[in-house]
Design an enzyme around this catalytic site. Sequence first.
Site, PDB file in Angstrom:
ATOM      1  CG  ASN A  66      -0.785  -0.314   2.455  1.00  0.00           C
ATOM      2  OD1 ASN A  66      -0.488  -1.435   2.819  1.00  0.00           O
ATOM      3  ND2 ASN A  66      -0.840   0.681   3.303  1.00  0.00           N
ATOM      4  CG  ASP A  67       0.067   4.085   2.935  1.00  0.00           C
ATOM      5  OD1 ASP A  67      -0.903   3.556   2.397  1.00  0.00           O
ATOM      6  OD2 ASP A  67       0.037   4.552   4.085  1.00  0.00           O
TER       7      ASP A  67
ATOM      8  CD1 TRP B 192      -2.312  -3.351   4.839  1.00  0.00           C
ATOM      9  CD2 TRP B 192      -3.135  -4.367   6.650  1.00  0.00           C
ATOM     10  NE1 TRP B 192      -1.922  -2.635   5.929  1.00  0.00           N
ATOM     11  CE2 TRP B 192      -2.411  -3.230   7.056  1.00  0.00           C
ATOM     12  CE3 TRP B 192      -3.737  -5.158   7.625  1.00  0.00           C
ATOM     13  CZ2 TRP B 192      -2.273  -2.863   8.391  1.00  0.00           C
ATOM     14  CZ3 TRP B 192      -3.607  -4.792   8.958  1.00  0.00           C
ATOM     15  CH2 TRP B 192      -2.885  -3.661   9.330  1.00  0.00           C
TER      16      TRP B 192
ATOM     17  CG  PHE C 289       1.105   1.070  10.503  1.00  0.00           C
ATOM     18  CD1 PHE C 289       1.258  -0.294  10.252  1.00  0.00           C
ATOM     19  CD2 PHE C 289      -0.156   1.515  10.892  1.00  0.00           C
ATOM     20  CE1 PHE C 289       0.190  -1.182  10.386  1.00  0.00           C
ATOM     21  CE2 PHE C 289      -1.228   0.645  11.024  1.00  0.00           C
ATOM     22  CZ  PHE C 289      -1.057  -0.699  10.775  1.00  0.00           C
TER      23      PHE C 289
HETATM   24  C1  FRU Z   1      -2.844   4.630   4.915  1.00  0.00           C
HETATM   25  C2  FRU Z   1      -2.519   3.779   6.144  1.00  0.00           C
HETATM   26  C3  FRU Z   1      -1.586   4.547   7.067  1.00  0.00           C
HETATM   27  C4  FRU Z   1      -0.921   3.438   7.826  1.00  0.00           C
HETATM   28  C5  FRU Z   1      -0.775   2.383   6.779  1.00  0.00           C
HETATM   29  C6  FRU Z   1      -0.877   0.967   7.288  1.00  0.00           C
HETATM   30  O1  FRU Z   1      -3.179   3.893   3.791  1.00  0.00           O
HETATM   31  O2  FRU Z   1      -3.706   3.432   6.799  1.00  0.00           O
HETATM   32  O3  FRU Z   1      -2.229   5.496   7.876  1.00  0.00           O
HETATM   33  O4  FRU Z   1       0.303   3.842   8.356  1.00  0.00           O
HETATM   34  O5  FRU Z   1      -1.800   2.603   5.828  1.00  0.00           O
HETATM   35  O6  FRU Z   1      -0.544   0.038   6.313  1.00  0.00           O
END
Ligand code: FRU
Length: 483
Positions: A36-37, A61, A96
Amino acid sequence: MEAINNANQFINNNKNRVGKRWYPAYHVAAPIGWINDPNGFCVYKGEYHLFYQYYPYAPEWGPMHWGHVKSGDLIHWTHLPVALAPTESYEKNGCFSGSAIEKDGKLYLLYTGHVGLFTDADKSYHCESQALAVSDDGITFTKYAGNPVITVPQLDGVTQKNFRDPKVWKHNDKYYCVIGSTENRTRGMLLLFESDDLEQWQFKNVMARGEGNMGTMWECPNFAEIDGHEAIIFSPQDVKPEGNKYLNVHQSVYMLGKTDYDAGVFEYQPFEMLDYGFDFYAPQVTQTSDGRCIMIAWLNTWWSEMPEKADHWCGMMTVPRELHIREGRVISQPARELQNLRKSETAYTDLKLDKATQLEGICGDVGEFEIAVDVTQSDSFALKFRVSNTEETVLSYDKATGIVTLNRDRSGVGKVGTREVVIPMRDTLKIRAYLDKSSLEFFINEGEYVMSTRVYPADNADGIVIVPDAVLTVKRVAFYKFS
Ligand code: FRU
């Protein structure tokens, strides 16, 4: 090290299981598993480093690791070993999102340690604090013994449950860090911290807080300098739809403003969306040595279908976009480095089209498309991409209303629907599109508006069709192949 070695070994042993039908040719994606991010986007020793939220073991995830790629030119990326794995008590359920900064030749990562505390009263209860890791070579990271380095400050309505995604930067001789948070889970807020050495941090102030329909929790804040202006870029949760705005599950926005470093406050102007498509979240920026602000985002959104899971991978990044200020707004243009991907060009100039047209050489599933339409001489029109007998993704322009619509009802498998944006009338309408195996990114009028989407068509869907409503005056149309 063991958790990192396990992850790297798993990746090496299994990455050949990844199916390639939708795997990007030039965008960043993981070798296998879930991303993800974007995280830790930075320049270190003259190279771009990009990390990402990563679960290598399944296309889902899971306990977050940090994956890692680097690039000398922003377009060719090399995979590096996993940088962080959740091993310590303060990050038991994941490393995270966070950011990176160079100091004294070392690369520091500042990220959120996430711990699930799951009580009977609150199954989702968790604790978040910020941790530091450091590297001499930009590849192997050691976690700081004094972690966590930032815990939640004592503030009304603020808890350790939503306190994440630190973005660090340097201003004069001090380090600053902004962290995403919420007041009572009803309005988003950003918390500013200050440090002399990246290890000892002091809470400075509430840097900004939302009013009205600005979301309940602000994730992934960035501090950005764009053509001499300051901006905060972040991802607010739960903004309610307003017309054609805020239709995705969560949003990504910018607000221009000015930081008062003495007070620790950012005086902001109203926020605006960075992308009007379906798939765009959690952007991160870095400043380049030539003074540009470059942004990369996750080219997905939470809770979407993500059909590539069937191929053992999930998630990808956008192309790098450079941010500029035009007429008081932030515009996102494709990073100029992307031009170096062009291997061949087919172009036509000064065409008058009065029926649906496929031009020889203007086709492909990977590459760059551009068109400039003389709107003063033309009516409404549509552009169809990834076209086969049964599939197409349509970007259309309605001259009477100025609405550009992105329609993915017939894009292949995956979620359907439309997204719209109203654009100001100009004499020439320019559209530049980046096509990859499962993505389309449309830059309208040189980045004035952007619409990004994932699409999952069949392999043979590589047609491009121009469909005039009546007569279309095309000043120039081109396709650049990347291989
Ligand atoms: C955003 C988020 C962040 C967090 C991460 C967890 O997409 O929710 O706030 O750090 O993804 O994977």
